[in-house]
Design a protein around this motif. Structure first.
Motif, PDB file in Angstrom:
ATOM      1  N   LEU A 232       0.753  -1.193   0.067  1.00 59.24           N
ATOM      2  CA  LEU A 232      -0.068  -0.027   0.086  1.00 59.24           C
ATOM      3  C   LEU A 232       0.715   1.296  -0.042  1.00 59.24           C
ATOM      4  O   LEU A 232       0.644   2.208  -0.750  1.00 59.24           O
ATOM      5  N   ARG A 233       1.967   1.250   0.796  1.00 55.00           N
ATOM      6  CA  ARG A 233       2.874   2.438   0.652  1.00 55.00           C
ATOM      7  C   ARG A 233       3.335   2.747  -0.717  1.00 55.00           C
ATOM      8  O   ARG A 233       3.695   3.741  -0.999  1.00 55.00           O
ATOM      9  N   LEU A 234       3.730   1.507  -1.151  1.00 53.74           N
ATOM     10  CA  LEU A 234       4.479   1.507  -2.690  1.00 53.74           C
ATOM     11  C   LEU A 234       3.445   2.115  -3.670  1.00 53.74           C
ATOM     12  O   LEU A 234       3.682   3.048  -4.530  1.00 53.74           O
ATOM     13  N   LEU A 235       2.171   1.633  -3.673  1.00 54.27           N
ATOM     14  CA  LEU A 235       1.286   2.360  -4.466  1.00 54.27           C
ATOM     15  C   LEU A 235       0.875   3.854  -4.226  1.00 54.27           C
ATOM     16  O   LEU A 235       0.590   4.569  -5.182  1.00 54.27           O
ATOM     17  N   ILE A 236       0.811   4.212  -2.786  1.00 54.51           N
ATOM     18  CA  ILE A 236       0.748   5.471  -2.537  1.00 54.51           C
ATOM     19  C   ILE A 236       1.837   6.303  -3.145  1.00 54.51           C
ATOM     20  O   ILE A 236       1.754   7.412  -3.659  1.00 54.51           O
ATOM     21  N   ALA A 237       3.252   5.931  -2.935  1.00 50.96           N
ATOM     22  CA  ALA A 237       4.249   6.734  -3.290  1.00 50.96           C
ATOM     23  C   ALA A 237       4.310   6.705  -4.801  1.00 50.96           C
ATOM     24  O   ALA A 237       4.771   7.782  -5.182  1.00 50.96           O
ATOM     25  N   LEU A 238       4.049   5.627  -5.532  1.00 48.69           N
ATOM     26  CA  LEU A 238       3.986   5.630  -7.076  1.00 48.69           C
ATOM     27  C   LEU A 238       2.720   6.646  -7.728  1.00 48.69           C
ATOM     28  O   LEU A 238       3.167   7.236  -8.767  1.00 48.69           O
ATOM     29  N   ASN A 239       1.922   6.726  -6.799  1.00 45.31           N
ATOM     30  CA  ASN A 239       0.981   7.679  -7.508  1.00 45.31           C
ATOM     31  C   ASN A 239       1.095   9.248  -6.830  1.00 45.31           C
ATOM     32  O   ASN A 239       0.171  10.033  -7.030  1.00 45.31           O
ATOM     33  N   GLY A 240       1.813   9.211  -6.039  1.00 48.38           N
ATOM     34  CA  GLY A 240       2.201  10.804  -5.440  1.00 48.38           C
ATOM     35  C   GLY A 240       1.411  10.645  -4.138  1.00 48.38           C
ATOM     36  O   GLY A 240       0.275  10.656  -4.163  1.00 48.38           O
ATOM     37  N   ARG A 241       2.073  11.388  -3.264  1.00 46.82           N
ATOM     38  CA  ARG A 241       1.339  11.255  -2.017  1.00 46.82           C
ATOM     39  C   ARG A 241       0.766  13.036  -1.864  1.00 46.82           C
ATOM     40  O   ARG A 241       1.272  13.853  -2.139  1.00 46.82           O
ATOM     41  N   ASP A 242      -0.538  12.639  -1.494  1.00 46.12           N
ATOM     42  CA  ASP A 242      -1.518  13.775  -1.635  1.00 46.12           C
ATOM     43  C   ASP A 242      -1.368  14.789  -0.281  1.00 46.12           C
ATOM     44  O   ASP A 242      -0.746  14.275   0.688  1.00 46.12           O
TER      45      ASP A 242
END
Length: 242
Positions: A232-242
């Motif tokens: 989940l952290r990787l997906l968030i990082a790949l999509n840019g942290r809001d």
């Protein structure tokens, strides 16, 4: 990251390479599943607090972390001694608290348009696929390969914990990890806990007897919780942290 302590304990206890609990994983799986369900309920409760009383979440979050750490060591010790009647409610409470502490990350994922509920589902699916593959690979490792992989993953998890502690200390002083480094850390975490899932199927039957299913279940539970978190952290990082 309590899995580090549990993982190292299991490694130290595997003093022989003979199977001492050939059925311990099968016995542990219902408790792993039950723990994950309770974790989902705990996350749902945490999300409810975030949406209705966000000002209460932070103090209860830190309180849950402290209680979670205490429960981990107490329940692990009780389970290791075979007192399942006492260990089971402790582990159930630990699972609920784990879900509550995960709700902040899940909330961030839900707010991220590139991740959302589909990303959470993808992380859960990744854990399921890993379980299936790890069962096949870990159960068929040779003694030499199994011990070598165990040592490698053990060292890698220790290094990862050290990096996360440094990351936490920096964030406490307002220094946040660059996105590229967050991707690297999260990717490393995914890699290591995929490896840990393979190691579980090799080392747990060599560590615990068939009736020691609760400590084995705790080890597996922590492996997949950490894997879910890092995916989940990787997906968030790949999509840019809001």
């Amino acid at each position: 990251m309590s899995n580090t302590s549990n993982f190292r304990d299991a490694f130290r206890q595997a003093k022989t390479q003979a199977l001492v609990g050939p059925n311990v994983i099968a016995n542990a799986l219902p408790y792993v599943g039950g723990g994950l369900v309770l974790t989902a309920l705990g996350s749902y409760g945490g999300l409810g607090v975030l949406r209705t009383n966000p000002e209460l979440f932070l103090p209860t979050f830190f309180g849950a972390i402290v209680l979670q750490l205490i429960l981990f060591f107490v329940s692990q010790n009780v389970a290791e001694k075979g007192n399942n009647k006492v260990a089971l409610p402790l582990l159930a409470t630990y699972s609920l608290l784990t879900g509550y502490t995960l709700s902040g990350l899940i909330f961030v994922a839900l707010k991220n348009q590139g991740v959302g509920i589909q990303g959470i589902g993808l992380a859960a699916l990744g854990c399921g696929v890993t379980f299936i593959a790890a069962r096949q690979i870990g159960s068929n490792l040779s003694e030499q390969d199994g011990m070598a992989l165990t040592k490698t993953i053990n060292l890698g998890v220790i290094a990862l914990v050290a990096v996360l502690v440094v990351q936490l200390l920096f964030s406490a002083f307002g220094v946040y990890t660059p996105n590229w480094l967050e991707i690297a850390i999260s990717g490393l975490g995914v890699f290591l806990f995929v490896g840990a899932s393979v190691v579980d199927f090799y080392i747990l039957p060599r560590t615990y007897k068939d009736d020691q299913y609760l400590p084995a279940a705790l080890s597996m539970y922590l492996t997949y919780i950490n894997l879910f978190v890092f995916i989940l952290r990787l997906l968030i990082a790949l999509n840019g942290r809001d």
